[in-house]
Design a protein around this motif. Sequence first.
Motif, PDB file in Angstrom:
ATOM      1  N   ARG A 183      -4.291   8.795  -7.629  1.00  0.00           N
ATOM      2  CA  ARG A 183      -4.982   9.360  -6.465  1.00  0.00           C
ATOM      3  C   ARG A 183      -6.189   8.501  -6.111  1.00  0.00           C
ATOM      4  O   ARG A 183      -6.488   8.264  -4.933  1.00  0.00           O
ATOM      5  CB  ARG A 183      -5.412  10.800  -6.755  1.00  0.00           C
ATOM      6  N   ALA A 184      -6.892   8.029  -7.138  1.00  0.00           N
ATOM      7  CA  ALA A 184      -8.024   7.133  -6.902  1.00  0.00           C
ATOM      8  C   ALA A 184      -7.550   5.822  -6.280  1.00  0.00           C
ATOM      9  O   ALA A 184      -8.204   5.280  -5.381  1.00  0.00           O
ATOM     10  CB  ALA A 184      -8.757   6.861  -8.215  1.00  0.00           C
ATOM     11  N   VAL A 185      -6.403   5.331  -6.745  1.00  0.00           N
ATOM     12  CA  VAL A 185      -5.823   4.110  -6.175  1.00  0.00           C
ATOM     13  C   VAL A 185      -5.531   4.313  -4.690  1.00  0.00           C
ATOM     14  O   VAL A 185      -5.880   3.477  -3.847  1.00  0.00           O
ATOM     15  CB  VAL A 185      -4.532   3.715  -6.921  1.00  0.00           C
ATOM     16  N   ALA A 186      -4.887   5.413  -4.365  1.00  0.00           N
ATOM     17  CA  ALA A 186      -4.535   5.681  -2.967  1.00  0.00           C
ATOM     18  C   ALA A 186      -5.773   5.745  -2.090  1.00  0.00           C
ATOM     19  O   ALA A 186      -5.788   5.219  -0.965  1.00  0.00           O
ATOM     20  CB  ALA A 186      -3.749   6.994  -2.871  1.00  0.00           C
ATOM     21  N   ALA A 187      -6.838   6.360  -2.605  1.00  0.00           N
ATOM     22  CA  ALA A 187      -8.075   6.482  -1.834  1.00  0.00           C
ATOM     23  C   ALA A 187      -8.730   5.122  -1.620  1.00  0.00           C
ATOM     24  O   ALA A 187      -9.198   4.800  -0.521  1.00  0.00           O
ATOM     25  CB  ALA A 187      -9.043   7.428  -2.546  1.00  0.00           C
ATOM     26  N   VAL A 188      -8.752   4.312  -2.662  1.00  0.00           N
ATOM     27  CA  VAL A 188      -9.372   2.986  -2.573  1.00  0.00           C
ATOM     28  C   VAL A 188      -8.596   2.095  -1.610  1.00  0.00           C
ATOM     29  O   VAL A 188      -9.188   1.369  -0.796  1.00  0.00           O
ATOM     30  CB  VAL A 188      -9.444   2.333  -3.964  1.00  0.00           C
ATOM     31  N   ILE A 234       0.841  -1.205   0.000  1.00  0.00           N
ATOM     32  CA  ILE A 234       0.000   0.000   0.000  1.00  0.00           C
ATOM     33  C   ILE A 234       0.873   1.251   0.000  1.00  0.00           C
ATOM     34  O   ILE A 234       0.601   2.221  -0.727  1.00  0.00           O
ATOM     35  CB  ILE A 234      -0.940  -0.011   1.215  1.00  0.00           C
ATOM     36  N   GLY A 235       1.938   1.225   0.787  1.00  0.00           N
ATOM     37  CA  GLY A 235       2.850   2.361   0.826  1.00  0.00           C
ATOM     38  C   GLY A 235       3.479   2.642  -0.524  1.00  0.00           C
ATOM     39  O   GLY A 235       3.660   3.806  -0.909  1.00  0.00           O
ATOM     40  N   TRP A 236       3.812   1.589  -1.250  1.00  0.00           N
ATOM     41  CA  TRP A 236       4.384   1.757  -2.587  1.00  0.00           C
ATOM     42  C   TRP A 236       3.398   2.471  -3.506  1.00  0.00           C
ATOM     43  O   TRP A 236       3.763   3.418  -4.208  1.00  0.00           O
ATOM     44  CB  TRP A 236       4.770   0.385  -3.147  1.00  0.00           C
ATOM     45  N   MET A 237       2.150   2.042  -3.500  1.00  0.00           N
ATOM     46  CA  MET A 237       1.150   2.666  -4.374  1.00  0.00           C
ATOM     47  C   MET A 237       0.887   4.114  -3.961  1.00  0.00           C
ATOM     48  O   MET A 237       0.728   5.002  -4.809  1.00  0.00           O
ATOM     49  CB  MET A 237      -0.138   1.857  -4.328  1.00  0.00           C
ATOM     50  N   ARG A 238       0.861   4.359  -2.652  1.00  0.00           N
ATOM     51  CA  ARG A 238       0.643   5.727  -2.174  1.00  0.00           C
ATOM     52  C   ARG A 238       1.817   6.621  -2.563  1.00  0.00           C
ATOM     53  O   ARG A 238       1.633   7.766  -2.994  1.00  0.00           O
ATOM     54  CB  ARG A 238       0.460   5.712  -0.659  1.00  0.00           C
ATOM     55  N   ALA A 239       3.033   6.109  -2.424  1.00  0.00           N
ATOM     56  CA  ALA A 239       4.222   6.884  -2.795  1.00  0.00           C
ATOM     57  C   ALA A 239       4.260   7.140  -4.297  1.00  0.00           C
ATOM     58  O   ALA A 239       4.709   8.206  -4.746  1.00  0.00           O
ATOM     59  CB  ALA A 239       5.483   6.146  -2.355  1.00  0.00           C
ATOM     60  N   ALA A 274       9.656   4.969  -6.405  1.00  0.00           N
ATOM     61  CA  ALA A 274       8.794   4.939  -5.226  1.00  0.00           C
ATOM     62  C   ALA A 274       8.968   3.634  -4.459  1.00  0.00           C
ATOM     63  O   ALA A 274       9.005   3.622  -3.229  1.00  0.00           O
ATOM     64  CB  ALA A 274       7.333   5.128  -5.631  1.00  0.00           C
ATOM     65  N   LEU A 275       9.096   2.524  -5.181  1.00  0.00           N
ATOM     66  CA  LEU A 275       9.334   1.243  -4.520  1.00  0.00           C
ATOM     67  C   LEU A 275      10.655   1.274  -3.765  1.00  0.00           C
ATOM     68  O   LEU A 275      10.736   0.859  -2.602  1.00  0.00           O
ATOM     69  CB  LEU A 275       9.349   0.117  -5.548  1.00  0.00           C
ATOM     70  N   SER A 276      11.682   1.781  -4.415  1.00  0.00           N
ATOM     71  CA  SER A 276      12.996   1.845  -3.793  1.00  0.00           C
ATOM     72  C   SER A 276      12.965   2.681  -2.516  1.00  0.00           C
ATOM     73  O   SER A 276      13.473   2.290  -1.473  1.00  0.00           O
ATOM     74  CB  SER A 276      14.010   2.420  -4.777  1.00  0.00           C
ATOM     75  N   GLU A 277      12.325   3.830  -2.595  1.00  0.00           N
ATOM     76  CA  GLU A 277      12.262   4.713  -1.429  1.00  0.00           C
ATOM     77  C   GLU A 277      11.453   4.098  -0.300  1.00  0.00           C
ATOM     78  O   GLU A 277      11.791   4.280   0.880  1.00  0.00           O
ATOM     79  CB  GLU A 277      11.674   6.066  -1.848  1.00  0.00           C
ATOM     80  N   GLN A 278      10.409   3.372  -0.631  1.00  0.00           N
ATOM     81  CA  GLN A 278       9.582   2.747   0.402  1.00  0.00           C
ATOM     82  C   GLN A 278      10.325   1.625   1.122  1.00  0.00           C
ATOM     83  O   GLN A 278      10.006   1.300   2.265  1.00  0.00           O
ATOM     84  CB  GLN A 278       8.278   2.213  -0.212  1.00  0.00           C
TER      85      GLN A 278
END
Length: 210
Positions: free
Chosen positions: A45-50, A7-12, A201-205
Amino acid sequence: MEVDLAIGWMRATADAVAAASDELTRLDAAIGDGDHGVNLTRGFRAVAAVLEAGTFTSAGEVFVKAGSTLISKVGGASGPLYGSALRSLGKALPPGPSVTPADLAAGLRAGLEAVRKLGGAEPGDKTIVDAWKPAADAFEATVAAGGDLPAAAGEAAVAAREGARATADLLARKGRASYLGERSVGHQDPGATSTALLFRALSEQTGNSG
């Protein structure tokens, strides 16, 4: 990788795409419809909300839901391509609360194959594939050599970034950019650029700046 990290990866990724929206739009305006940044920002943004509102028991479920959301929310080519990639990634992962780096490597490969099948693109065609394939290759090679998730994610991020930059020298052979012929040379592909953001984003997460 556990559910929270997925989830963090998708949000990032949503945050990274939103921050780079103007750049993605500028790149797409040169060789495409000029809507890549806006469309992908809205989709992630829709992904993060869902994902924030949902309950998930596995990382695979997270990616399947993210992919389905992108397909339903994003117009143009990017929604189906990214959506299919993430859905295929998720479906390739084993059930359960966590997956190994080797599992994720297989999932990234499945995501790549989904993109190639849907868009008919191969390396060198100036598309998402030119960033996703080197990233998947680097991730897989690092894991095979004994590297952990942060190391593999870091190598994948570097490979994706280099792959995206290299598209500037390529002649587009797929998508709207292909209609420009030689005029497509000299412009970095927006899809490959957003793919690099995904892997960064994956790397940073995972705690690796890439």
